[in-house]
Design an enzyme around this catalytic site. Sequence first.
Site, PDB file in Angstrom:
ATOM      1  N   HIS A 277       0.841  -1.204   0.000  1.00  0.00           N
ATOM      2  CA  HIS A 277       0.000   0.000   0.000  1.00  0.00           C
ATOM      3  C   HIS A 277       0.876   1.255   0.000  1.00  0.00           C
ATOM      4  O   HIS A 277       1.385   1.667   1.050  1.00  0.00           O
ATOM      5  CB  HIS A 277      -0.924  -0.050   1.224  1.00  0.00           C
ATOM      6  CG  HIS A 277      -1.888   1.084   1.298  1.00  0.00           C
ATOM      7  ND1 HIS A 277      -2.431   1.523   2.483  1.00  0.00           N
ATOM      8  CD2 HIS A 277      -2.418   1.889   0.331  1.00  0.00           C
ATOM      9  CE1 HIS A 277      -3.244   2.534   2.239  1.00  0.00           C
ATOM     10  NE2 HIS A 277      -3.245   2.775   0.946  1.00  0.00           N
TER      11      HIS A 277
ATOM     12  N   GLU B 240       2.827   0.595   3.389  1.00  0.00           N
ATOM     13  CA  GLU B 240       2.257  -0.344   4.361  1.00  0.00           C
ATOM     14  C   GLU B 240       2.264  -1.710   3.675  1.00  0.00           C
ATOM     15  O   GLU B 240       1.674  -1.862   2.599  1.00  0.00           O
ATOM     16  CB  GLU B 240       0.799   0.096   4.605  1.00  0.00           C
ATOM     17  CG  GLU B 240       0.349   0.150   6.019  1.00  0.00           C
ATOM     18  CD  GLU B 240      -1.125   0.579   6.140  1.00  0.00           C
ATOM     19  OE1 GLU B 240      -1.829   0.833   5.142  1.00  0.00           O
ATOM     20  OE2 GLU B 240      -1.575   0.680   7.278  1.00  0.00           O
TER      21      GLU B 240
HETATM   22  N1  LIG Z   1      -5.845   7.702  -4.523  1.00  0.00           N
HETATM   23  C1  LIG Z   1      -5.154   7.463  -3.420  1.00  0.00           C
HETATM   24  O1  LIG Z   1      -4.796   8.380  -2.655  1.00  0.00           O
HETATM   25  C2  LIG Z   1      -4.757   6.045  -3.100  1.00  0.00           C
HETATM   26  C3  LIG Z   1      -3.769   5.824  -2.140  1.00  0.00           C
HETATM   27  C4  LIG Z   1      -3.349   4.521  -1.879  1.00  0.00           C
HETATM   28  C5  LIG Z   1      -3.946   3.456  -2.565  1.00  0.00           C
HETATM   29  N2  LIG Z   1      -4.916   3.702  -3.480  1.00  0.00           N
HETATM   30  C6  LIG Z   1      -5.498   2.537  -4.186  1.00  0.00           C
HETATM   31  O2  LIG Z   1      -4.869   2.447  -5.458  1.00  0.00           O
HETATM   32  C7  LIG Z   1      -5.798   1.897  -6.418  1.00  0.00           C
HETATM   33  C8  LIG Z   1      -5.910   2.849  -7.609  1.00  0.00           C
HETATM   34  O3  LIG Z   1      -6.335   4.114  -7.151  1.00  0.00           O
HETATM   35  P1  LIG Z   1      -6.114   5.433  -8.055  1.00  0.00           P
HETATM   36  O4  LIG Z   1      -6.399   6.584  -7.166  1.00  0.00           O
HETATM   37  O5  LIG Z   1      -4.807   5.337  -8.792  1.00  0.00           O
HETATM   38  O6  LIG Z   1      -7.332   5.246  -9.121  1.00  0.00           O
HETATM   39  P2  LIG Z   1      -7.471   5.891 -10.590  1.00  0.00           P
HETATM   40  O7  LIG Z   1      -8.930   5.925 -10.845  1.00  0.00           O
HETATM   41  O8  LIG Z   1      -6.653   7.131 -10.716  1.00  0.00           O
HETATM   42  O9  LIG Z   1      -6.773   4.790 -11.552  1.00  0.00           O
HETATM   43  C9  LIG Z   1      -7.285   3.498 -11.753  1.00  0.00           C
HETATM   44  C10 LIG Z   1      -6.790   3.006 -13.112  1.00  0.00           C
HETATM   45  O10 LIG Z   1      -7.127   1.607 -13.232  1.00  0.00           O
HETATM   46  C11 LIG Z   1      -7.532   1.375 -14.569  1.00  0.00           C
HETATM   47  N3  LIG Z   1      -8.338   0.150 -14.602  1.00  0.00           N
HETATM   48  C12 LIG Z   1      -9.608  -0.035 -14.168  1.00  0.00           C
HETATM   49  N4  LIG Z   1      -9.978  -1.316 -14.377  1.00  0.00           N
HETATM   50  C13 LIG Z   1      -8.919  -1.949 -14.939  1.00  0.00           C
HETATM   51  C14 LIG Z   1      -8.682  -3.280 -15.383  1.00  0.00           C
HETATM   52  N5  LIG Z   1      -9.609  -4.224 -15.286  1.00  0.00           N
HETATM   53  N6  LIG Z   1      -7.467  -3.572 -15.921  1.00  0.00           N
HETATM   54  C15 LIG Z   1      -6.506  -2.611 -16.044  1.00  0.00           C
HETATM   55  N7  LIG Z   1      -6.670  -1.335 -15.628  1.00  0.00           N
HETATM   56  C16 LIG Z   1      -7.865  -1.012 -15.090  1.00  0.00           C
HETATM   57  C17 LIG Z   1      -8.300   2.630 -14.959  1.00  0.00           C
HETATM   58  O11 LIG Z   1      -8.375   2.744 -16.375  1.00  0.00           O
HETATM   59  C18 LIG Z   1      -7.441   3.727 -14.301  1.00  0.00           C
HETATM   60  O12 LIG Z   1      -6.431   4.186 -15.189  1.00  0.00           O
HETATM   61  C19 LIG Z   1      -7.099   1.657  -5.646  1.00  0.00           C
HETATM   62  O13 LIG Z   1      -7.133   0.322  -5.188  1.00  0.00           O
HETATM   63  C20 LIG Z   1      -6.986   2.629  -4.486  1.00  0.00           C
HETATM   64  O14 LIG Z   1      -7.737   2.213  -3.377  1.00  0.00           O
HETATM   65  C21 LIG Z   1      -5.324   4.965  -3.776  1.00  0.00           C
END
Ligand SMILES: NC(=O)c1ccc[n+]([C@@H]2O[C@H](COP(=O)([O-])OP(=O)(O)OC[C@H]3O[C@@H](n4cnc5c(N)ncnc54)[C@H](O)[C@@H]3O)[C@@H](O)[C@H]2O)c1
Length: 283
Positions: free
Chosen positions: A140, A152
């Site tokens: 994480h 994490e």
């Molecule tokens: N945003 C934050 O601050 C944060 C922090 C830590 C962890 N996370 C975790 O990280 C992950 C992504 O979050 P994010 O903020 O980058 O989201 P985001 O919406 O910016 O990006 C997600 C990406 O995944 C792609 N995607 C969706 N379905 C897919 C599939 N089946 N195959 C391939 N690509 C696919 C989308 O096209 C998009 O580009 C989540 O699990 C979130 O909980 C987010």
Amino acid sequence: MKLKKIMVIGAGQMGSGIAQVCAQAGYDVLLHDLKPEHIDRGLQIISKNINRQVEKNRMTDSEESNVLRRIQKSTDLHDAGGVDIVIEAVVENMDIKRNIFAQLDEITPDHTILASNTSSLPITEIAAATDRPEKVIGMHFMNPVPVMKLVEIIRGLATADDVYKKIEDLTKMLGKVPVEVNDFPGFVSNRVLMPMINEAIYTLYEGVATKEAIDDVIKLGMNHPMGPIELADFIGLDTCLSVMEILHEGFGDDKYRPCPLLRKYVKAGWLGKKAGRGFYIYE
Ligand SMILES: NC(=O)c1ccc[n+]([C@@H]2O[C@H](COP(=O)([O-])OP(=O)(O)OC[C@H]3O[C@@H](n4cnc5c(N)ncnc54)[C@H](O)[C@@H]3O)[C@@H](O)[C@H]2O)c1
């Protein structure tokens, strides 16, 4: 076996940052997303970040082009057939993640470690979609990935000790600080952070203060670099809502009930900074 080649799945805010730090640490990276334009958007974010480092003389032009050269694009999950570790960072949705992990279990060689950057979904449940739960782990990263030191590392029920050790070593190679936690809803980071953000949104919802006032109280009074409302926009309101839902369901305790105002904003598509509008408006 040494980890050399990494696939990052999802080229959004987190995936692009993870790909960047892996490439900067010298790893070959495959950046995978559903459509080429999503990967190009991720690569643009990476180029912008790296350019800034060149401008600040923290990186040379040739280092910049080496980093960018190490990142290859992928829209075919079968490209995972040649990688030692996959770090999944797609949307926070259990069905989508389980589906990807089940496919990766078929595609990747036996030694490949499957990591998820999930903010809150149970690693043990994601691992159960595979026949290699001992090689599934949570990694994480924090947002923005190139800046934040913490990773994490979440051990699922079946995660093997040698897999934990390899991920701990990889985290250090990326210049990050690993912290070991067990698999419970929200882990440590979001179990503590998200109820604070949710409570700040309730405070706004109930008209106790304006969003600016709430953010000022926490910034100036508690010495946080960002206020909770501003931080919620930065994280993404959809992500905040899904974490609160997971805490609510996982503990069955109403103290984790998501604020109706948060739900309303997500329904409106006002997802925060990434959408140009959340509680604040972004140019
Ligand atoms: N945003 C934050 O601050 C944060 C922090 C830590 C962890 N996370 C975790 O990280 C992950 C992504 O979050 P994010 O903020 O980058 O989201 P985001 O919406 O910016 O990006 C997600 C990406 O995944 C792609 N995607 C969706 N379905 C897919 C599939 N089946 N195959 C391939 N690509 C696919 C989308 O096209 C998009 O580009 C989540 O699990 C979130 O909980 C987010």
